[in-house]
Enzyme design. Sequence first.
Site, PDB file in Angstrom:
ATOM      1  N   LYS A   1       0.858  -1.141   0.072  1.00 18.91           N
ATOM      2  CA  LYS A   1      -0.036   0.031  -0.094  1.00 18.91           C
ATOM      3  C   LYS A   1       0.963   1.083  -0.323  1.00 18.91           C
ATOM      4  CE  LYS A   1      -3.972  -2.110   2.497  1.00 18.91           C
ATOM      5  NZ  LYS A   1      -4.809  -2.087   3.602  1.00 18.91           N
TER       6      LYS A   1
ATOM      7  N   TYR B   1     -12.555  -1.818  -3.143  1.00 19.35           N
ATOM      8  CA  TYR B   1     -13.106  -2.095  -1.839  1.00 19.35           C
ATOM      9  C   TYR B   1     -14.760  -1.894  -1.856  1.00 19.35           C
ATOM     10  CZ  TYR B   1      -8.458  -1.964  -0.058  1.00 19.35           C
ATOM     11  OH  TYR B   1      -7.194  -2.166   0.509  1.00 19.35           O
TER      12      TYR B   1
ATOM     13  N   PHE C   1     -15.577   4.238   7.614  1.00 16.36           N
ATOM     14  CA  PHE C   1     -14.274   4.634   7.359  1.00 16.36           C
ATOM     15  C   PHE C   1     -13.913   4.702   5.715  1.00 16.36           C
ATOM     16  CE2 PHE C   1     -14.272  -0.137   8.044  1.00 16.36           C
ATOM     17  CZ  PHE C   1     -13.513  -0.406   6.595  1.00 16.36           C
TER      18      PHE C   1
ATOM     19  N   ARG D   1      -2.376 -14.369   4.074  1.00 13.57           N
ATOM     20  CA  ARG D   1      -3.237 -13.576   4.960  1.00 13.57           C
ATOM     21  C   ARG D   1      -2.708 -13.911   6.442  1.00 13.57           C
ATOM     22  NH1 ARG D   1      -7.442  -9.508   4.061  1.00 13.57           N
ATOM     23  NH2 ARG D   1      -8.624 -10.273   6.229  1.00 13.57           N
TER      24      ARG D   1
ATOM     25  N   THR E   1      -5.734  -7.221  10.728  1.00 14.00           N
ATOM     26  CA  THR E   1      -5.941  -5.564  10.034  1.00 14.00           C
ATOM     27  C   THR E   1      -5.030  -4.641  10.842  1.00 14.00           C
ATOM     28  OG1 THR E   1      -7.995  -6.291   9.357  1.00 14.00           O
ATOM     29  CG2 THR E   1      -7.581  -3.934   9.405  1.00 14.00           C
TER      30      THR E   1
ATOM     31  N   ARG F   1       2.502  -7.162   9.453  1.00 12.93           N
ATOM     32  CA  ARG F   1       1.777  -5.901   9.980  1.00 12.93           C
ATOM     33  C   ARG F   1       2.182  -5.892  11.482  1.00 12.93           C
ATOM     34  NH1 ARG F   1      -4.431  -7.291   7.488  1.00 12.93           N
ATOM     35  NH2 ARG F   1      -4.053  -5.912   5.459  1.00 12.93           N
TER      36      ARG F   1
ATOM     37  N   ASN G   1      -1.647  -0.390   7.179  1.00 11.36           N
ATOM     38  CA  ASN G   1      -1.098  -1.579   7.636  1.00 11.36           C
ATOM     39  C   ASN G   1      -0.491  -2.165   6.536  1.00 11.36           C
ATOM     40  OD1 ASN G   1      -3.288  -1.965   5.898  1.00 11.36           O
ATOM     41  ND2 ASN G   1      -4.673  -3.182   7.448  1.00 11.36           N
TER      42      ASN G   1
ATOM     43  N   HIS H   1      -2.386  -5.387   1.432  1.00 15.92           N
ATOM     44  CA  HIS H   1      -3.473  -5.896   1.150  1.00 15.92           C
ATOM     45  C   HIS H   1      -3.235  -7.439   0.569  1.00 15.92           C
ATOM     46  CE1 HIS H   1      -7.580  -6.991  -0.321  1.00 15.92           C
ATOM     47  NE2 HIS H   1      -7.159  -7.268  -1.188  1.00 15.92           N
TER      48      HIS H   1
ATOM     49  N   GLU I   1     -10.077  -9.402  -7.536  1.00 13.74           N
ATOM     50  CA  GLU I   1      -9.089  -8.549  -7.575  1.00 13.74           C
ATOM     51  C   GLU I   1      -7.923  -8.601  -8.386  1.00 13.74           C
ATOM     52  OE1 GLU I   1      -7.946  -8.980  -3.320  1.00 13.74           O
ATOM     53  OE2 GLU I   1     -10.036  -8.379  -2.775  1.00 13.74           O
TER      54      GLU I   1
HETATM   55  P1  IDP Z   1      -8.077  -6.236   5.743  1.00  9.42           P
HETATM   56  O1  IDP Z   1      -6.983  -5.251   4.913  1.00  9.42           O
HETATM   57  O2  IDP Z   1      -7.493  -6.972   6.823  1.00  9.42           O
HETATM   58  O3  IDP Z   1      -8.950  -7.310   4.966  1.00  9.42           O
HETATM   59  P2  IDP Z   1     -10.644  -4.654   5.855  1.00  9.42           P
HETATM   60  O4  IDP Z   1     -11.520  -4.841   7.157  1.00  9.42           O
HETATM   61  O5  IDP Z   1     -11.044  -5.413   4.757  1.00  9.42           O
HETATM   62  O6  IDP Z   1      -9.188  -5.321   6.387  1.00  9.42           O
HETATM   63  O7  IDP Z   1     -10.352  -3.318   5.520  1.00  9.42           O
HETATM   64  C1  IDP Z   1      -9.512  -2.972   4.505  1.00  9.42           C
HETATM   65  C2  IDP Z   1      -8.743  -1.568   4.896  1.00  9.42           C
HETATM   66  O8  IDP Z   1      -9.479  -0.543   5.083  1.00  9.42           O
HETATM   67  C3  IDP Z   1      -7.562  -2.160   5.963  1.00  9.42           C
HETATM   68  O9  IDP Z   1      -6.874  -2.865   5.407  1.00  9.42           O
HETATM   69  C4  IDP Z   1      -7.397  -0.568   6.317  1.00  9.42           C
HETATM   70  O10 IDP Z   1      -6.343  -0.270   5.524  1.00  9.42           O
HETATM   71  C5  IDP Z   1      -8.553  -0.065   6.335  1.00  9.42           C
HETATM   72  N1  IDP Z   1      -9.446  -0.009   7.558  1.00  9.42           N
HETATM   73  C6  IDP Z   1     -10.120  -0.954   7.973  1.00  9.42           C
HETATM   74  N2  IDP Z   1     -10.851  -0.674   9.197  1.00  9.42           N
HETATM   75  C7  IDP Z   1     -10.598   0.828   9.155  1.00  9.42           C
HETATM   76  C8  IDP Z   1     -10.926   1.708  10.122  1.00  9.42           C
HETATM   77  O11 IDP Z   1     -11.998   1.463  11.062  1.00  9.42           O
HETATM   78  N3  IDP Z   1     -10.679   2.737  10.122  1.00  9.42           N
HETATM   79  C9  IDP Z   1      -9.756   3.256   8.962  1.00  9.42           C
HETATM   80  N4  IDP Z   1      -9.690   2.497   7.979  1.00  9.42           N
HETATM   81  C10 IDP Z   1      -9.929   1.253   8.268  1.00  9.42           C
HETATM   82 MG    MG Z   2     -10.563  -7.235   3.624  1.00  5.48          MG
END
Ligand code: IDP
Ligand code: MG
Length: 155
Positions: free
Chosen positions: A11, A51, A59, A87, A93, A104, A114, A117, A128
């Site tokens: 990212k 997304y 968010f 993963r 996350t 992470r 983080n 992806h 994707e």
């Molecule tokens: P993942 O990347 O671990 O699958 P997801 O819940 O799918 O996590 O969320 C996608 C991305 O959105 C996360 O990797 C992170 O960069 C961002 N994100 C997730 N939750 C939040 C939040 O509560 N606030 C801000 N950004 C968030």
């Molecule tokens: Mg996700």
Amino acid sequence: MAIERTLILAKPDAVQRRLVGQLMTRIENKGLKLVGVKMLQVTKELAAKHYEEHIEKPFYPLLEEFITAGPVVAICAEGPSAISVMRTMMGPTNGSEAAPGTIRGDFGISRQMNLMHGSDGPEAAAKEIAIYFADNELIDYKPTLNEWVCADDEK
Ligand code: IDP
Ligand code: MG
């Protein structure tokens, strides 16, 4: 054990922090095969496709701002259970909750920034990979080290 392909992004935070090489090294060290790699700027349109499941979440505006804030490096990697392997390597996350040893957990402390992806299932991976790569950008080749990465019944 199925051979899978997964879509990985380094990212914008990973690119800006010059961590891309270290992150790709982890993928290679694990034994996953790189089949596609490119740097690109994620647009708002591309972010919305990738997304889609998060668009209605509170968010999402922050996520959109973050993922479009600078270039990303997109990687398609292949291997046995590549989706769950990646993963697990990334960890949960939120970097502040991710265990040491995970990407992470080792490189970050943020829920949003983080670093990487990784597709979360076969359906997401197929969608994707098609968003980020054209068919002719995915290279099919036989790594010569393959014989020493896993056994015949795991390929
Ligand atoms: P993942 O990347 O671990 O699958 P997801 O819940 O799918 O996590 O969320 C996608 C991305 O959105 C996360 O990797 C992170 O960069 C961002 N994100 C997730 N939750 C939040 C939040 O509560 N606030 C801000 N950004 C968030
Ligand atoms: Mg996700």
